[in-house]
Structure formats: structure tokens, C-alpha cells
Design a protein around this motif. Sequence first.
Motif, PDB file in Angstrom:
ATOM      1  N   PHE A 193      -9.419  -0.759  -6.812  1.00 14.76           N
ATOM      2  CA  PHE A 193      -8.076  -0.200  -6.758  1.00 14.76           C
ATOM      3  C   PHE A 193      -7.179  -0.877  -7.777  1.00 14.76           C
ATOM      4  O   PHE A 193      -7.428  -2.002  -8.187  1.00 14.76           O
ATOM      5  CB  PHE A 193      -7.508  -0.361  -5.350  1.00 14.76           C
ATOM      6  CG  PHE A 193      -8.386   0.286  -4.335  1.00 14.76           C
ATOM      7  CD1 PHE A 193      -8.435   1.677  -4.253  1.00 14.76           C
ATOM      8  CD2 PHE A 193      -9.203  -0.465  -3.522  1.00 14.76           C
ATOM      9  CE1 PHE A 193      -9.286   2.280  -3.347  1.00 14.76           C
ATOM     10  CE2 PHE A 193     -10.051   0.142  -2.615  1.00 14.76           C
ATOM     11  CZ  PHE A 193     -10.088   1.525  -2.525  1.00 14.76           C
ATOM     12  N   ARG A 242     -10.163   3.254   3.020  1.00 11.44           N
ATOM     13  CA  ARG A 242     -10.916   2.107   2.505  1.00 11.44           C
ATOM     14  C   ARG A 242     -10.050   1.215   1.620  1.00 11.44           C
ATOM     15  O   ARG A 242     -10.309   0.037   1.467  1.00 11.44           O
ATOM     16  CB  ARG A 242     -12.177   2.568   1.766  1.00 11.44           C
ATOM     17  CG  ARG A 242     -11.902   3.298   0.488  1.00 11.44           C
ATOM     18  CD  ARG A 242     -13.167   3.929  -0.100  1.00 11.44           C
ATOM     19  NE  ARG A 242     -12.847   4.480  -1.415  1.00 11.44           N
ATOM     20  CZ  ARG A 242     -13.151   3.887  -2.561  1.00 11.44           C
ATOM     21  NH1 ARG A 242     -13.788   2.749  -2.573  1.00 11.44           N
ATOM     22  NH2 ARG A 242     -12.799   4.432  -3.708  1.00 11.44           N
ATOM     23  N   GLU A 243      -8.981   1.794   1.047  1.00 14.38           N
ATOM     24  CA  GLU A 243      -8.063   0.960   0.269  1.00 14.38           C
ATOM     25  C   GLU A 243      -7.333  -0.019   1.191  1.00 14.38           C
ATOM     26  O   GLU A 243      -7.233  -1.209   0.908  1.00 14.38           O
ATOM     27  CB  GLU A 243      -7.040   1.829  -0.466  1.00 14.38           C
ATOM     28  CG  GLU A 243      -6.016   0.960  -1.192  1.00 14.38           C
ATOM     29  CD  GLU A 243      -4.921   1.741  -1.899  1.00 14.38           C
ATOM     30  OE1 GLU A 243      -4.875   2.979  -1.737  1.00 14.38           O
ATOM     31  OE2 GLU A 243      -4.127   1.101  -2.590  1.00 14.38           O
ATOM     32  N   ARG A 288      -7.581  -4.147   1.146  1.00 18.86           N
ATOM     33  CA  ARG A 288      -6.421  -5.027   0.944  1.00 18.86           C
ATOM     34  C   ARG A 288      -6.209  -5.963   2.134  1.00 18.86           C
ATOM     35  O   ARG A 288      -5.871  -7.119   1.958  1.00 18.86           O
ATOM     36  CB  ARG A 288      -5.177  -4.195   0.661  1.00 18.86           C
ATOM     37  CG  ARG A 288      -5.313  -3.519  -0.694  1.00 18.86           C
ATOM     38  CD  ARG A 288      -4.057  -2.819  -1.120  1.00 18.86           C
ATOM     39  NE  ARG A 288      -4.354  -2.019  -2.297  1.00 18.86           N
ATOM     40  CZ  ARG A 288      -3.672  -2.097  -3.439  1.00 18.86           C
ATOM     41  NH1 ARG A 288      -2.660  -2.906  -3.544  1.00 18.86           N
ATOM     42  NH2 ARG A 288      -4.009  -1.341  -4.458  1.00 18.86           N
ATOM     43  N   ASP A 295     -14.304  -3.362  -4.393  1.00 14.79           N
ATOM     44  CA  ASP A 295     -13.381  -2.232  -4.498  1.00 14.79           C
ATOM     45  C   ASP A 295     -12.811  -2.146  -5.909  1.00 14.79           C
ATOM     46  O   ASP A 295     -12.999  -3.027  -6.720  1.00 14.79           O
ATOM     47  CB  ASP A 295     -12.254  -2.387  -3.475  1.00 14.79           C
ATOM     48  CG  ASP A 295     -11.677  -3.773  -3.506  1.00 14.79           C
ATOM     49  OD1 ASP A 295     -11.200  -4.183  -4.566  1.00 14.79           O
ATOM     50  OD2 ASP A 295     -11.737  -4.452  -2.464  1.00 14.79           O
ATOM     51  N   PHE A 338      -2.442   6.788   1.803  1.00 14.55           N
ATOM     52  CA  PHE A 338      -3.436   5.891   1.221  1.00 14.55           C
ATOM     53  C   PHE A 338      -4.825   6.245   1.745  1.00 14.55           C
ATOM     54  O   PHE A 338      -4.976   6.879   2.785  1.00 14.55           O
ATOM     55  CB  PHE A 338      -3.111   4.438   1.561  1.00 14.55           C
ATOM     56  CG  PHE A 338      -2.847   4.213   3.018  1.00 14.55           C
ATOM     57  CD1 PHE A 338      -3.893   3.975   3.899  1.00 14.55           C
ATOM     58  CD2 PHE A 338      -1.546   4.250   3.511  1.00 14.55           C
ATOM     59  CE1 PHE A 338      -3.642   3.791   5.250  1.00 14.55           C
ATOM     60  CE2 PHE A 338      -1.297   4.069   4.866  1.00 14.55           C
ATOM     61  CZ  PHE A 338      -2.346   3.840   5.728  1.00 14.55           C
ATOM     62  N   GLU A 339      -5.816   5.830   1.003  1.00 11.03           N
ATOM     63  CA  GLU A 339      -7.177   6.014   1.466  1.00 11.03           C
ATOM     64  C   GLU A 339      -7.510   4.900   2.446  1.00 11.03           C
ATOM     65  O   GLU A 339      -7.189   3.745   2.190  1.00 11.03           O
ATOM     66  CB  GLU A 339      -8.152   5.888   0.300  1.00 11.03           C
ATOM     67  CG  GLU A 339      -8.269   7.104  -0.566  1.00 11.03           C
ATOM     68  CD  GLU A 339      -9.349   6.890  -1.608  1.00 11.03           C
ATOM     69  OE1 GLU A 339     -10.519   6.736  -1.218  1.00 11.03           O
ATOM     70  OE2 GLU A 339      -8.992   6.834  -2.794  1.00 11.03           O
ATOM     71  N   VAL A 378       0.875  -1.164   0.000  1.00 10.24           N
ATOM     72  CA  VAL A 378       0.000   0.000   0.000  1.00 10.24           C
ATOM     73  C   VAL A 378       0.915   1.216   0.000  1.00 10.24           C
ATOM     74  O   VAL A 378       1.865   1.297   0.778  1.00 10.24           O
ATOM     75  CB  VAL A 378      -0.917   0.007   1.246  1.00 10.24           C
ATOM     76  CG1 VAL A 378      -1.703   1.311   1.331  1.00 10.24           C
ATOM     77  CG2 VAL A 378      -1.872  -1.189   1.214  1.00 10.24           C
ATOM     78  N   TYR A 383      -4.577  -3.082  -8.960  1.00  6.62           N
ATOM     79  CA  TYR A 383      -3.885  -4.196  -8.322  1.00  6.62           C
ATOM     80  C   TYR A 383      -2.844  -4.845  -9.219  1.00  6.62           C
ATOM     81  O   TYR A 383      -2.125  -5.718  -8.806  1.00  6.62           O
ATOM     82  CB  TYR A 383      -4.896  -5.293  -7.996  1.00  6.62           C
ATOM     83  CG  TYR A 383      -5.769  -4.978  -6.819  1.00  6.62           C
ATOM     84  CD1 TYR A 383      -5.189  -4.798  -5.577  1.00  6.62           C
ATOM     85  CD2 TYR A 383      -7.133  -4.885  -6.944  1.00  6.62           C
ATOM     86  CE1 TYR A 383      -5.985  -4.520  -4.481  1.00  6.62           C
ATOM     87  CE2 TYR A 383      -7.931  -4.611  -5.868  1.00  6.62           C
ATOM     88  CZ  TYR A 383      -7.352  -4.429  -4.630  1.00  6.62           C
ATOM     89  OH  TYR A 383      -8.127  -4.165  -3.555  1.00  6.62           O
TER      90      TYR A 383
END
Length: 240
Positions: free
Chosen positions: A193, A107-108, A112, A191, A104-105, A100, A195
Motif C-alpha cells: 500500500f 486487508r489494508e 496497517r 503488503d 478501504f480494503e 486509513v 505509505y
Amino acid sequence: MKKRIYLVEDELDICHMVRGLLETYGYDVATFQTGRDGRAAIRREAPDLLIVDLVLPDMNGLDLVREMWSDVRFGLIVLTGRTEVSDRVLGLELGADDYVIKPFEPRELVARVGAVLRRHDQLLSAARDADLSRATFGPWTFDVGNLTLTRDDGRVENLTAAEAALLLMFARAPNRVLSRERLQTDGDDADDFPYERSIDVRISRLRKKIEVDPRKPQLIKTVYGAGYVLAKDVTWSRAR
Ligand code: CA
């Protein structure tokens, strides 16, 4: 039972934020400001998941990863700054499940953490299922319980927990194309994001271990624009 998460990070405001955040999601969180304290805690009692910052006052977070990668049965997420790209890739190569990037957010991070814990749970439950803990495909037999791959000529390759979790997903869905998103989140599509990099690094590491020529893979093939496929039938059997 609550999942136990250790965070090794010297920036106190990040520690407080992550701890408060993950506790609201029902995790049990302990924080450590030095690599030394983190290592001591892991030796006392292993967590379900370790989140480690790469730049610590007393050591490089990678050294902590390196020490543990061979026998980690817990998930591992690396925290990095935006500029530490090579360290990030090295972290994945050493066995981290994911990384990460700071800042970072929230919720991210939560997404993860959830994905890594889910993958490890699947690995552990597959290893416990004696009838279905060895998968044979092509020349290889994958022993889920001890994270090894044995070739028909006797060569043995050790897998990190992260690599084994990935291979398990392929072995359970042979000849089916799995998208990068699916491989990363194992079907949890809550989500969005990016990856790809993390999966690609792990795939390339697996290929180096199992393919005759990793540049021309015959087992785990790339399907452009779609993902990856294990292009072999799989036979499951009992652990010896
Ligand atoms: Ca730091």
C-alpha cells in the motif's frame, strides 16, 4: 494475550465490518459510536490500539487525538474520508501512527493495524531493556523509556509514541538507508500500500525537533529514490 483494539466510529456498518474482520485475526475489538464513549472506555482501560474516525457526532476525532497524544502508549490509526486531507496530516502531526482512507480494503486495514502494533511492541520492549534504553547520536540522547530527546545543552524535546518508534528504527540501524516501506512496515513486506505520505510527515516532524535547520538536515538525511538514513553513529547505554 489478545491485543485489545478500540474503534470509535459512528457508522454502524463500518463498526460491524471492522470488528468482524479484526476478530478473525485474533484481536479483541470493542466499538464506540461517540467520542465521549470512546474517551470513557480509554480512561477505564487503555487499548493496545485505537482506531478513530475523524467525523464523529459529538466531536472531531482530532480532539480525541489531541487530548491523548502526549501520553499515548497505544497505537493510533485515524480513519478519514477522501476529502479530509488536511485533517489527515494534522492527525499524524498530533501523534497518530497512520491513517486509513474510507472506503478501504479490509486487508489494508489489517496490514496497517499489524504494522502499528508491531512498532509499539518494539518500543515497549526496548523501553523495558534497561541496558539498551538510551541512544546517543550527535548532540542528542534519546531515552526510549520516557519518549524524550535531550540535547547536550540541556534542551528537552518530547516525542509522540509514533515518532519514538520511528526514531528507534533509525537508532538501531545507524548509517544504513531505510526505505519508506521498511520504516512504515518495519520489514514486513506482505503488503503493497502507498505509505509514503505518513512516513514523510513523521520524518519532517522529527526533523523539526532535532535538526538545526530542518530544510538542510544533517542527522536524518534523505537519500533520493531510496529512503532515509540516520547519518550518525549511535551509542547505546543504560537508562539512568
Ligand atoms: Ca463518521
